[in-house]
Design a protein around this motif. Structure first.
Motif, PDB file in Angstrom:
ATOM      1  N   HIS A   1       0.842  -1.193   0.000  1.00 46.99           N
ATOM      2  CA  HIS A   1       0.000   0.000   0.000  1.00 46.99           C
ATOM      3  C   HIS A   1       0.882   1.251   0.000  1.00 46.99           C
ATOM      4  CE1 HIS A   1      -4.104  -1.381   0.213  1.00 46.99           C
ATOM      5  NE2 HIS A   1      -3.836  -2.199   1.225  1.00 46.99           N
ATOM      6  N   ILE A   2       0.462   2.273  -0.718  1.00 47.60           N
ATOM      7  CA  ILE A   2       1.222   3.521  -0.784  1.00 47.60           C
ATOM      8  C   ILE A   2       1.349   4.123   0.610  1.00 47.60           C
ATOM      9  CG2 ILE A   2       1.131   5.899  -1.647  1.00 47.60           C
ATOM     10  CD1 ILE A   2      -0.141   4.706  -4.221  1.00 47.60           C
ATOM     11  N   SER A   3       0.314   4.033   1.413  1.00 54.07           N
ATOM     12  CA  SER A   3       0.380   4.571   2.775  1.00 54.07           C
ATOM     13  C   SER A   3       1.416   3.818   3.609  1.00 54.07           C
ATOM     14  CB  SER A   3      -0.988   4.496   3.451  1.00 54.07           C
ATOM     15  OG  SER A   3      -1.469   3.165   3.479  1.00 54.07           O
ATOM     16  N   THR A   4       1.538   2.507   3.390  1.00 59.55           N
ATOM     17  CA  THR A   4       2.532   1.708   4.116  1.00 59.55           C
ATOM     18  C   THR A   4       3.945   2.144   3.735  1.00 59.55           C
ATOM     19  OG1 THR A   4       1.035  -0.185   4.190  1.00 59.55           O
ATOM     20  CG2 THR A   4       3.377  -0.633   4.527  1.00 59.55           C
ATOM     21  N   ASN A   5       4.191   2.280   2.437  1.00 60.00           N
ATOM     22  CA  ASN A   5       5.506   2.742   1.996  1.00 60.00           C
ATOM     23  C   ASN A   5       5.778   4.169   2.456  1.00 60.00           C
ATOM     24  OD1 ASN A   5       6.756   0.550   0.625  1.00 60.00           O
ATOM     25  ND2 ASN A   5       5.388   0.835  -1.122  1.00 60.00           N
ATOM     26  N   GLY A   6       4.749   5.012   2.463  1.00 64.13           N
ATOM     27  CA  GLY A   6       4.937   6.385   2.917  1.00 64.13           C
ATOM     28  C   GLY A   6       5.342   6.457   4.370  1.00 64.13           C
ATOM     29  N   ALA A   7       4.714   5.661   5.216  1.00 63.11           N
ATOM     30  CA  ALA A   7       5.049   5.663   6.640  1.00 63.11           C
ATOM     31  C   ALA A   7       6.479   5.170   6.865  1.00 63.11           C
ATOM     32  CB  ALA A   7       4.054   4.800   7.415  1.00 63.11           C
ATOM     33  N   GLU A   8       6.880   4.121   6.113  1.00 65.14           N
ATOM     34  CA  GLU A   8       8.245   3.615   6.282  1.00 65.14           C
ATOM     35  C   GLU A   8       9.269   4.607   5.746  1.00 65.14           C
ATOM     36  OE1 GLU A   8      10.984  -0.377   5.567  1.00 65.14           O
ATOM     37  OE2 GLU A   8       8.918  -0.336   4.816  1.00 65.14           O
ATOM     38  N   PHE A   9       8.936   5.259   4.638  1.00 60.93           N
ATOM     39  CA  PHE A   9       9.849   6.261   4.085  1.00 60.93           C
ATOM     40  C   PHE A   9      10.010   7.436   5.048  1.00 60.93           C
ATOM     41  CE2 PHE A   9      10.428   9.858   0.874  1.00 60.93           C
ATOM     42  CZ  PHE A   9      11.795   9.671   0.783  1.00 60.93           C
ATOM     43  N   ALA A  10       8.938   7.829   5.715  1.00 60.49           N
ATOM     44  CA  ALA A  10       9.021   8.916   6.698  1.00 60.49           C
ATOM     45  C   ALA A  10       9.980   8.542   7.826  1.00 60.49           C
ATOM     46  CB  ALA A  10       7.635   9.223   7.254  1.00 60.49           C
ATOM     47  N   SER A  11       9.880   7.318   8.332  1.00 58.36           N
ATOM     48  CA  SER A  11      10.783   6.863   9.392  1.00 58.36           C
ATOM     49  C   SER A  11      12.225   6.780   8.895  1.00 58.36           C
ATOM     50  CB  SER A  11      10.338   5.495   9.921  1.00 58.36           C
ATOM     51  OG  SER A  11       9.084   5.574  10.547  1.00 58.36           O
ATOM     52  N   LEU A  12      12.382   6.332   7.660  1.00 58.96           N
ATOM     53  CA  LEU A  12      13.725   6.238   7.080  1.00 58.96           C
ATOM     54  C   LEU A  12      14.364   7.628   6.958  1.00 58.96           C
ATOM     55  CD1 LEU A  12      14.819   4.020   4.147  1.00 58.96           C
ATOM     56  CD2 LEU A  12      15.293   6.442   4.057  1.00 58.96           C
ATOM     57  N   LEU A  13      13.593   8.615   6.494  1.00 64.18           N
ATOM     58  CA  LEU A  13      14.121   9.977   6.387  1.00 64.18           C
ATOM     59  C   LEU A  13      14.481  10.537   7.760  1.00 64.18           C
ATOM     60  CD1 LEU A  13      11.888  11.733   3.693  1.00 64.18           C
ATOM     61  CD2 LEU A  13      14.316  11.154   3.521  1.00 64.18           C
ATOM     62  N   GLU A  14      13.683  10.234   8.755  1.00 64.55           N
ATOM     63  CA  GLU A  14      13.973  10.720  10.100  1.00 64.55           C
ATOM     64  C   GLU A  14      15.302  10.149  10.605  1.00 64.55           C
ATOM     65  OE1 GLU A  14      12.375  12.997  13.531  1.00 64.55           O
ATOM     66  OE2 GLU A  14      12.439  13.072  11.341  1.00 64.55           O
ATOM     67  N   ALA A  15      15.519   8.860  10.325  1.00 63.26           N
ATOM     68  CA  ALA A  15      16.785   8.239  10.718  1.00 63.26           C
ATOM     69  C   ALA A  15      17.948   8.813   9.919  1.00 63.26           C
ATOM     70  CB  ALA A  15      16.703   6.728  10.526  1.00 63.26           C
ATOM     71  N   LEU A  16      17.736   9.052   8.638  1.00 64.22           N
ATOM     72  CA  LEU A  16      18.792   9.601   7.786  1.00 64.22           C
ATOM     73  C   LEU A  16      19.215  10.987   8.259  1.00 64.22           C
ATOM     74  CD1 LEU A  16      20.415   9.250   5.073  1.00 64.22           C
ATOM     75  CD2 LEU A  16      18.566  10.554   3.999  1.00 64.22           C
ATOM     76  N   VAL A  17      18.256  11.832   8.556  1.00 65.17           N
ATOM     77  CA  VAL A  17      18.563  13.192   9.029  1.00 65.17           C
ATOM     78  C   VAL A  17      19.343  13.140  10.339  1.00 65.17           C
ATOM     79  CG1 VAL A  17      17.496  15.278   9.968  1.00 65.17           C
ATOM     80  CG2 VAL A  17      16.642  14.301   7.823  1.00 65.17           C
ATOM     81  N   ALA A  18      18.943  12.233  11.224  1.00 66.50           N
ATOM     82  CA  ALA A  18      19.614  12.144  12.527  1.00 66.50           C
ATOM     83  C   ALA A  18      21.047  11.659  12.402  1.00 66.50           C
ATOM     84  CB  ALA A  18      18.828  11.207  13.445  1.00 66.50           C
ATOM     85  N   ARG A  19      21.341  10.862  11.381  1.00 66.81           N
ATOM     86  CA  ARG A  19      22.675  10.264  11.268  1.00 66.81           C
ATOM     87  C   ARG A  19      23.515  10.864  10.139  1.00 66.81           C
ATOM     88  NH1 ARG A  19      19.129   6.174  12.831  1.00 66.81           N
ATOM     89  NH2 ARG A  19      19.729   5.190  14.801  1.00 66.81           N
ATOM     90  N   TRP A  20      23.013  11.890   9.476  1.00 61.02           N
ATOM     91  CA  TRP A  20      23.786  12.508   8.403  1.00 61.02           C
ATOM     92  C   TRP A  20      25.049  13.115   9.006  1.00 61.02           C
ATOM     93  CZ3 TRP A  20      23.245  11.481   3.533  1.00 61.02           C
ATOM     94  CH2 TRP A  20      23.902  12.257   2.575  1.00 61.02           C
ATOM     95  N   PRO A  21      26.208  12.909   8.383  1.00 58.34           N
ATOM     96  CA  PRO A  21      27.487  13.310   8.996  1.00 58.34           C
ATOM     97  C   PRO A  21      27.657  14.808   9.227  1.00 58.34           C
ATOM     98  CG  PRO A  21      27.827  11.684   7.262  1.00 58.34           C
ATOM     99  CD  PRO A  21      26.407  12.113   7.159  1.00 58.34           C
TER     100      PRO A  21
END
Length: 413
Positions: free
Chosen positions: A198-218
């Protein structure tokens, strides 16, 4: 999910045996489906109904039912034995590197059957990953530095469409991500995901992934640009909804979002597929074939009207005949959003008929227009653009499309 809670294990190595194991599971599943289809036909024909009389999807009874149950039982037993035998060998045959042809086939399978693959734990189900130059990277600061050498303060994240993967951004020798990284002094990252969910499922996971990426960006990130082709644009909208609901930090860093041929209000092909399901269900002699139509993934059925939220599906099943019941979802406040649509027609300022879309997505859907003002995305005219004489996939290699994106994004610095 908070950034600190996301697992960041290194990308799993691909294994030919894992592919074989996944394929064997898929064959077993499809064999079971076809067995059910034949049983349904048998049951309806044996009842000798009228051509347009009542149909049933109920199983057969008595000796006939016993035969079909036996076929299914043996199929499951054989499938389980193959899977059990192959499982211990998978980690021993893992290989480094990616294989473009294999990835293309697996991506297509995920687009069509991805929800089924994920639900059954099939090894062919694609995990969501961020990639650089075709290789998935772990969301760890050290891994990001290894992949990019000198990470920049700006990133461009590109999301592919249905049945595609991160490699499809390179088309005809051109890559929008590479070009944007060069001209915007940014790093380009490509999302790879299971487009059958589902697009909503991928959207929720992508949101979490971006949050992790921002927190760990060098280095401290100054801004983020999101570019979505086709379904990828809908995943972006779903991610914004999930990120804002979850109080994430990344939405405040997004400087722009660009939609390339995204079916914001659905695609006719999926509506056509739904119509074929209804036609087949009208007769007991053809109703069994609706089982094949019901193979298509959740991601595909979301494209009937452009559903990007869980609430859009409330109260009805994926294959029910239902009108457009989407809950209005405005574009994110404060984020400039741009829409590029494609038309197979050549530009003609004196045209007297409605121009065609790009074979898959109508112009109005790609530009966010809707007769219902609650659903209209309200993208300003100066942030809309039509690529004339261009097909849906040609949006990925069009120099004119790239120039328009660059013009917008440079002006919004």
């Amino acid at each position: 999910m908070p950034a600190t809670a996301r697992k960041t294990s290194p990308a799993v190595k691909r294994s030919p045996l894992a592919d074989l194991r996944g394929a064997s599971r898929l064959v077993i599943d499809l064999t079971l489906l076809v067995t059910g289809l034949v049983e349904t036909m048998h049951h309806n024909i044996a009842r000798s109904p009228r051509p347009l009389g009542p149909a049933t999807l109920a199983p057969t009874q008595g000796i006939t039912g016993l035969v079909y149950r036996s076929v299914r039982g043996i199929t499951r037993l054989v499938g389980g034995s193959i899977d059990l035998a192959l499982a211990p060998l998978v980690p021993l045959l893992a290989v480094d590197g990616e294989r473009p042809r294999r990835d293309a086939v697996v991506s297509a399978l995920n687009g069509v059957l991805g929800d089924r693959l994920a639900a059954t734990g099939n090894p062919l189900a694609l995990p969501m990953e961020l990639c650089v130059a075709g290789t998935a990277i772990a969301l760890e600061t050290e891994a990001i530095v290894r992949a990019l050498a000198t990470p920049r303060e700006r990133i461009v994240v590109l999301l592919h469409g249905l049945c595609m993967n991160d490699r499809h951004w390179k088309r005809g020798g051109h890559d929008h991500g590479v070009s944007l990284a060069r001209d915007l002094d940014a790093d380009a990252l490509y999302l790879r995901y299971n487009s059958g969910l589902h697009i909503s499922t991928n959207g929720a996971e992508f949101a979490s992934l971006l949050e992790a990426l921002v927190a760990r960006w060098p280095v401290p990130l100054r801004d983020v640009v999101l570019v979505g082709h086709s379904m990828g644009g809908l995943v972006i909208r779903a991610a914004f909804a999930a990120g804002e609901a979850g109080g994430h930090a990344w939405p405040r860093l997004v400087r722009a979002a660009v939609f390339l041929g995204s079916p914001h209000h659905g695609a006719p092909l999926e509506r056509g597929g739904h119509g074929v399901d209804r036609l087949l269900a009208a007769s007991p002699y053809t109703v069994a074939f609706t089982r094949l139509g019901h193979l298509r993934s959740a991601g595909i059925t979301d494209l009937r009207h452009g559903s990007v939220q869980d609430a859009d599906r409330a109260g009805h099943g994926r294959f029910d005949h239902a009108a457009d019941r989407r809950v209005p979802l405005p574009l994110p406040a404060g984020v400039p959003c741009y829409a590029i649509a494609a038309s197979l027609d050549a530009e003609n300022p004196e045209r007297r008929r409605r121009p065609r879309g790009d074979e898959l997505v109508p112009l109005a859907s790609a530009l966010g227009h809707h007769r219902d003002p609650r659903l209209d995305l309200g993208i300003p005219a100066e942030r809309q653009w039509i690529a004339w004489g261009t097909g849906h996939l040609d949006l990925l290699r069009s120099v004119a499309v790239y120039r328009q994106m660059k013009r917008w994004l440079r002006a919004s610095k």
